[in-house]
Design a protein around this motif. Structure first.
Motif, PDB file in Angstrom:
ATOM      1  N   TYR A  37      -3.050 -15.624 -12.518  1.00 28.71           N
ATOM      2  CA  TYR A  37      -3.142 -15.580 -10.863  1.00 28.71           C
ATOM      3  C   TYR A  37      -2.858 -13.977 -10.443  1.00 28.71           C
ATOM      4  N   GLY A  38      -3.092 -13.869  -9.193  1.00 26.75           N
ATOM      5  CA  GLY A  38      -2.757 -12.466  -8.880  1.00 26.75           C
ATOM      6  C   GLY A  38      -1.442 -12.172  -8.716  1.00 26.75           C
ATOM      7  N   PRO A  39      -0.751 -11.135  -8.559  1.00 27.33           N
ATOM      8  CA  PRO A  39       0.630 -10.622  -8.553  1.00 27.33           C
ATOM      9  C   PRO A  39       1.051 -11.165  -6.973  1.00 27.33           C
ATOM     10  N   LEU A  40       2.566 -11.149  -6.902  1.00 24.01           N
ATOM     11  CA  LEU A  40       3.087 -11.155  -5.625  1.00 24.01           C
ATOM     12  C   LEU A  40       4.021 -10.188  -5.395  1.00 24.01           C
ATOM     13  N   ILE A  41       4.540  -9.888  -4.358  1.00 20.01           N
ATOM     14  CA  ILE A  41       5.652  -8.891  -3.848  1.00 20.01           C
ATOM     15  C   ILE A  41       6.663  -9.233  -4.875  1.00 20.01           C
ATOM     16  N   ARG A  42       7.573  -8.182  -5.590  1.00 23.25           N
ATOM     17  CA  ARG A  42       8.557  -8.756  -6.635  1.00 23.25           C
ATOM     18  C   ARG A  42       9.764  -8.901  -6.209  1.00 23.25           C
ATOM     19  N   GLY A  89       0.811  -1.106  -0.013  1.00 20.27           N
ATOM     20  CA  GLY A  89      -0.082  -0.066   0.020  1.00 20.27           C
ATOM     21  C   GLY A  89       0.742   1.240   0.015  1.00 20.27           C
ATOM     22  N   SER A  90       1.987   1.170   0.712  1.00 13.86           N
ATOM     23  CA  SER A  90       2.880   2.247   0.676  1.00 13.86           C
ATOM     24  C   SER A  90       3.741   2.222  -0.489  1.00 13.86           C
ATOM     25  N   TYR A  91       4.124   1.321  -0.992  1.00 12.16           N
ATOM     26  CA  TYR A  91       5.059   1.494  -1.997  1.00 12.16           C
ATOM     27  C   TYR A  91       4.456   0.280  -3.308  1.00 12.16           C
ATOM     28  N   PRO A  92       3.372   0.999  -4.094  1.00 13.84           N
ATOM     29  CA  PRO A  92       2.948   0.036  -5.083  1.00 13.84           C
ATOM     30  C   PRO A  92       3.618  -0.623  -5.982  1.00 13.84           C
ATOM     31  N   GLU A  93       5.117   0.295  -6.290  1.00 15.71           N
ATOM     32  CA  GLU A  93       5.705  -0.458  -6.916  1.00 15.71           C
ATOM     33  C   GLU A  93       6.212  -1.987  -6.671  1.00 15.71           C
ATOM     34  N   LEU A  94       6.106  -2.254  -5.330  1.00 14.15           N
ATOM     35  CA  LEU A  94       6.557  -3.505  -4.958  1.00 14.15           C
ATOM     36  C   LEU A  94       5.668  -4.682  -5.503  1.00 14.15           C
ATOM     37  N   ALA A  95       4.557  -4.324  -5.886  1.00 13.79           N
ATOM     38  CA  ALA A  95       3.832  -5.394  -6.544  1.00 13.79           C
ATOM     39  C   ALA A  95       4.251  -5.791  -7.923  1.00 13.79           C
TER      40      ALA A  95
END
Length: 136
Positions: free
Chosen positions: A51-56, A33-39
Motif C-alpha cells: 500500500y502507498g505511504p502515509l505522512i510520517r 510536495g514542499s517537504y518530501p521527507e514527510l512521506a
C-alpha cells in the motif's frame, strides 16, 4: 515517539464539511510536495499486499475564523516560513494552473483564506497557532 517538528492544518469553521475535508486533503498534499521527507515508507500487510505511504507523523487540525487565518499567515510568513494556503476562490477552479492564477490575482492582505498548513519546529508552530482550538 516525539517529533522535533509539528504539522498543522487550520481550517475555517464556517464551511461545509466537504469543503473542510477538501481543504485538509489539498493542504496535506501540498506539505508533502514542499517537504518530501514527510512521506513515510510504503505499507505491506501480512498477505504481502503493498500500500502507498502515509505522512510520517500526526497532523493536528485546528478550527479558525477568517481573521484567525490572517493572523496565522502573518505569524508564519513573519518568521520566514512557507505555509501552504487554500483560498475560497479555489472552490471554483478545476486545476492547478487556475488555482495558482486565482491566488496570484489577489494581494496578500486581501486573500480570502479558508485553510493554511504548516510544517516547522514544534515550539515555533505552537507560537503560531497559540489561542486556536483543535477542530471538533
Amino acid at each position: 515517539m516525539t517529533f522535533d517538528t509539528k504539522i498543522i492544518i487550520v481550517v475555517r469553521t464556517d464551511l461545509a464539511t466537504w469543503q473542510k475535508l477538501n481543504i485538509a486533503s489539498f493542504l496535506a498534499g501540498g506539505l508533502v510536495g514542499s517537504y518530501p521527507e514527510l512521506a513515510g515508507k510504503c505499507y505491506a500487510d501480512a498477505s504481502g499486499k503493498s500500500y502507498g505511504p502515509l505522512i510520517r507523523q500526526p497532523i493536528l487540525i485546528f478550527a479558525a475564523t477568517g481573521d484567525d487565518l490572517k493572523k496565522i499567515l502573518d505569524r508564519a510568513t513573519g518568521r520566514e516560513l512557507q505555509p501552504s494556503i487554500y483560498t475560497r476562490e479555489l472552490f471554483s477552479t478545476g486545476n492547478d494552473t487556475d488555482n495558482r492564477a486565482a491566488v496570484a490575482a489577489v494581494p496578500t492582505e486581501d486573500l480570502d483564506l479558508v485553510g493554511i498548513a504548516l510544517h516547522a519546529e514544534r515550539k515555533l508552530v505552537d507560537k503560531i497557532v497559540k489561542g486556536l482550538s483543535l477542530h471538533p
